[in-house]
Write a protein that holds these residues in place. Structure first.
Motif, PDB file in Angstrom:
ATOM      1  N   HIS A 188       3.637  -1.654   7.592  1.00 13.91           N
ATOM      2  CA  HIS A 188       4.862  -1.663   8.396  1.00 13.91           C
ATOM      3  C   HIS A 188       4.647  -1.973   9.871  1.00 13.91           C
ATOM      4  O   HIS A 188       5.404  -2.781  10.445  1.00 13.91           O
ATOM      5  CB  HIS A 188       5.621  -0.346   8.215  1.00 13.91           C
ATOM      6  CG  HIS A 188       6.271  -0.217   6.870  1.00 13.91           C
ATOM      7  ND1 HIS A 188       6.977   0.902   6.478  1.00 13.91           N
ATOM      8  CD2 HIS A 188       6.307  -1.058   5.813  1.00 13.91           C
ATOM      9  CE1 HIS A 188       7.426   0.739   5.250  1.00 13.91           C
ATOM     10  NE2 HIS A 188       7.022  -0.448   4.827  1.00 13.91           N
ATOM     11  N   PRO A 189       3.636  -1.377  10.533  1.00 14.05           N
ATOM     12  CA  PRO A 189       3.447  -1.741  11.953  1.00 14.05           C
ATOM     13  C   PRO A 189       3.142  -3.227  12.146  1.00 14.05           C
ATOM     14  O   PRO A 189       3.593  -3.839  13.120  1.00 14.05           O
ATOM     15  CB  PRO A 189       2.257  -0.872  12.389  1.00 14.05           C
ATOM     16  CG  PRO A 189       2.247   0.272  11.428  1.00 14.05           C
ATOM     17  CD  PRO A 189       2.709  -0.307  10.132  1.00 14.05           C
ATOM     18  N   ARG A 232       2.553   6.086   1.119  1.00 19.32           N
ATOM     19  CA  ARG A 232       2.657   6.331   2.567  1.00 19.32           C
ATOM     20  C   ARG A 232       1.491   5.697   3.320  1.00 19.32           C
ATOM     21  O   ARG A 232       1.666   5.154   4.413  1.00 19.32           O
ATOM     22  CB  ARG A 232       2.731   7.832   2.850  1.00 19.32           C
ATOM     23  CG  ARG A 232       4.094   8.451   2.510  1.00 19.32           C
ATOM     24  CD  ARG A 232       4.218   9.858   3.029  1.00 19.32           C
ATOM     25  NE  ARG A 232       3.280  10.781   2.396  1.00 19.32           N
ATOM     26  CZ  ARG A 232       3.537  11.437   1.280  1.00 19.32           C
ATOM     27  NH1 ARG A 232       4.694  11.281   0.661  1.00 19.32           N
ATOM     28  NH2 ARG A 232       2.639  12.269   0.767  1.00 19.32           N
ATOM     29  N   VAL A 233       0.296   5.769   2.746  1.00 18.87           N
ATOM     30  CA  VAL A 233      -0.871   5.156   3.383  1.00 18.87           C
ATOM     31  C   VAL A 233      -0.683   3.646   3.489  1.00 18.87           C
ATOM     32  O   VAL A 233      -0.925   3.047   4.546  1.00 18.87           O
ATOM     33  CB  VAL A 233      -2.162   5.484   2.597  1.00 18.87           C
ATOM     34  CG1 VAL A 233      -3.346   4.660   3.122  1.00 18.87           C
ATOM     35  CG2 VAL A 233      -2.476   6.972   2.709  1.00 18.87           C
ATOM     36  N   GLU A 242      -8.201  -3.098   5.895  1.00 18.94           N
ATOM     37  CA  GLU A 242      -7.825  -1.687   6.032  1.00 18.94           C
ATOM     38  C   GLU A 242      -7.398  -1.101   4.692  1.00 18.94           C
ATOM     39  O   GLU A 242      -7.690   0.060   4.381  1.00 18.94           O
ATOM     40  CB  GLU A 242      -6.706  -1.552   7.065  1.00 18.94           C
ATOM     41  CG  GLU A 242      -6.546  -0.159   7.608  1.00 18.94           C
ATOM     42  CD  GLU A 242      -5.581  -0.066   8.779  1.00 18.94           C
ATOM     43  OE1 GLU A 242      -4.967   1.002   8.941  1.00 18.94           O
ATOM     44  OE2 GLU A 242      -5.439  -1.063   9.522  1.00 18.94           O
ATOM     45  N   VAL A 283      13.354   2.262   5.993  1.00 12.58           N
ATOM     46  CA  VAL A 283      12.237   2.504   6.919  1.00 12.58           C
ATOM     47  C   VAL A 283      12.670   3.125   8.237  1.00 12.58           C
ATOM     48  O   VAL A 283      11.848   3.330   9.126  1.00 12.58           O
ATOM     49  CB  VAL A 283      11.442   1.210   7.207  1.00 12.58           C
ATOM     50  CG1 VAL A 283      10.881   0.634   5.918  1.00 12.58           C
ATOM     51  CG2 VAL A 283      12.293   0.173   7.947  1.00 12.58           C
ATOM     52  N   ALA A 306      13.118   2.598  13.830  1.00  9.26           N
ATOM     53  CA  ALA A 306      11.891   1.859  13.526  1.00  9.26           C
ATOM     54  C   ALA A 306      11.868   0.504  14.219  1.00  9.26           C
ATOM     55  O   ALA A 306      10.796  -0.043  14.498  1.00  9.26           O
ATOM     56  CB  ALA A 306      11.759   1.664  12.016  1.00  9.26           C
ATOM     57  N   GLU A 339       2.125   1.940   3.448  1.00 12.89           N
ATOM     58  CA  GLU A 339       3.195   1.648   4.407  1.00 12.89           C
ATOM     59  C   GLU A 339       2.706   1.786   5.841  1.00 12.89           C
ATOM     60  O   GLU A 339       3.111   1.017   6.729  1.00 12.89           O
ATOM     61  CB  GLU A 339       4.388   2.572   4.162  1.00 12.89           C
ATOM     62  CG  GLU A 339       5.142   2.253   2.886  1.00 12.89           C
ATOM     63  CD  GLU A 339       6.215   3.269   2.549  1.00 12.89           C
ATOM     64  OE1 GLU A 339       7.070   2.964   1.691  1.00 12.89           O
ATOM     65  OE2 GLU A 339       6.205   4.384   3.126  1.00 12.89           O
ATOM     66  N   GLY A 340       1.820   2.748   6.075  1.00  8.97           N
ATOM     67  CA  GLY A 340       1.267   2.939   7.412  1.00  8.97           C
ATOM     68  C   GLY A 340       0.405   1.768   7.863  1.00  8.97           C
ATOM     69  O   GLY A 340       0.239   1.536   9.065  1.00  8.97           O
ATOM     70  N   ILE A 341      -0.132   1.041   6.905  1.00  9.12           N
ATOM     71  CA  ILE A 341      -0.919  -0.164   7.217  1.00  9.12           C
ATOM     72  C   ILE A 341      -0.017  -1.373   7.402  1.00  9.12           C
ATOM     73  O   ILE A 341      -0.182  -2.156   8.343  1.00  9.12           O
ATOM     74  CB  ILE A 341      -1.946  -0.429   6.088  1.00  9.12           C
ATOM     75  CG1 ILE A 341      -2.976   0.724   6.018  1.00  9.12           C
ATOM     76  CG2 ILE A 341      -2.647  -1.776   6.290  1.00  9.12           C
ATOM     77  CD1 ILE A 341      -3.858   0.674   4.783  1.00  9.12           C
TER      78      ILE A 341
END
Length: 204
Positions: free
Chosen positions: A90-91, A83-84, A50, A119, A124, A86-88
């Protein structure tokens, strides 16, 4: 199975790693967010695929692994890229920590999350039963950081300022350990909280 999960956090050079080792010595499973983040972007992982789809093959090293230095430069120069990423990541980190802690065979489990305040804290990680913050005065942390990493005071201060403030971190705490003293003082405080957490787990 452990349904009682304690979030452990603390700023750089606060003593969080020492607290982790004390919990482990007491027979408590500790899952580490930094290790989960590395695994999330390991070679061949869906996370790395990703990242490549988002940023291009230029973020890969010659051996097909993530070029972490190049990625670091990219996100420090571009808040949107950060941000992109982290979006990959962190989840995947949240899911990995929760699964590992729930599978633990100790009475309760600890999820060690250095950037928990940054976070979003409990919003979160809503599955955390309590949040433990390892706290130390700024002067103490600066001295430890300079001694540990062999760096000058200015860089040490910038490293502290890049994280959440002490006030922000303490605001998310259910429990606080003050670690301005010797290692044994921290171990004594961890042992006291271990007794509390065992009682909480037994009554869950």
């Amino acid at each position: 199975m452990s349904d009682t999960i304690i979030g452990l956090t603390g700023g750089v050079a606060s003593g969080k790693s020492l607290a982790e080792s004390v919990f482990r010595d007491l027979g408590i499973f500790v899952a580490d967010a930094d290790a989960a983040a590395r695994a999330a972007l390991a070679a061949g992982s869906s996370g790395l695929a990703e990242v490549v789809a988002a940023f291009g093959a230029g973020v890969l090293a010659a051996d097909g692994t993530l070029d972490r230095a190049a990625m670091r430069r990219r996100i420090f120069a571009d808040a949107g890229a950060k941000r992109v990423l982290e979006g990959i990541v962190h989840p995947r980190v949240r899911a990995s920590l929760q699964a590992a802690c729930q599978a633990a065979d100790s009475p309760y489990a600890v999820a060690s999350i250095p950037l928990l305040a940054e976070v979003g804290g409990r919003s979160a990680y809503p599955w955390l039963r309590r949040i433990l913050v390892i706290d130390a005065a700024e002067a103490t942390r600066l001295a430890r950081l300079q001694a540990r990493d062999g760096i000058e005071a200015g860089l040490a201060r910038r490293m502290l300022e890049a994280q959440a403030s002490r006030t922000e971190r303490l605001a998310i705490a259910d429990d606080v350990i003050s670690n301005d003293g010797p290692p044994q003082a921290l171990a004594t405080q961890v042992a006291a909280l271990d007794r509390l957490y065992r009682r909480l787990a037994a009554s869950a």
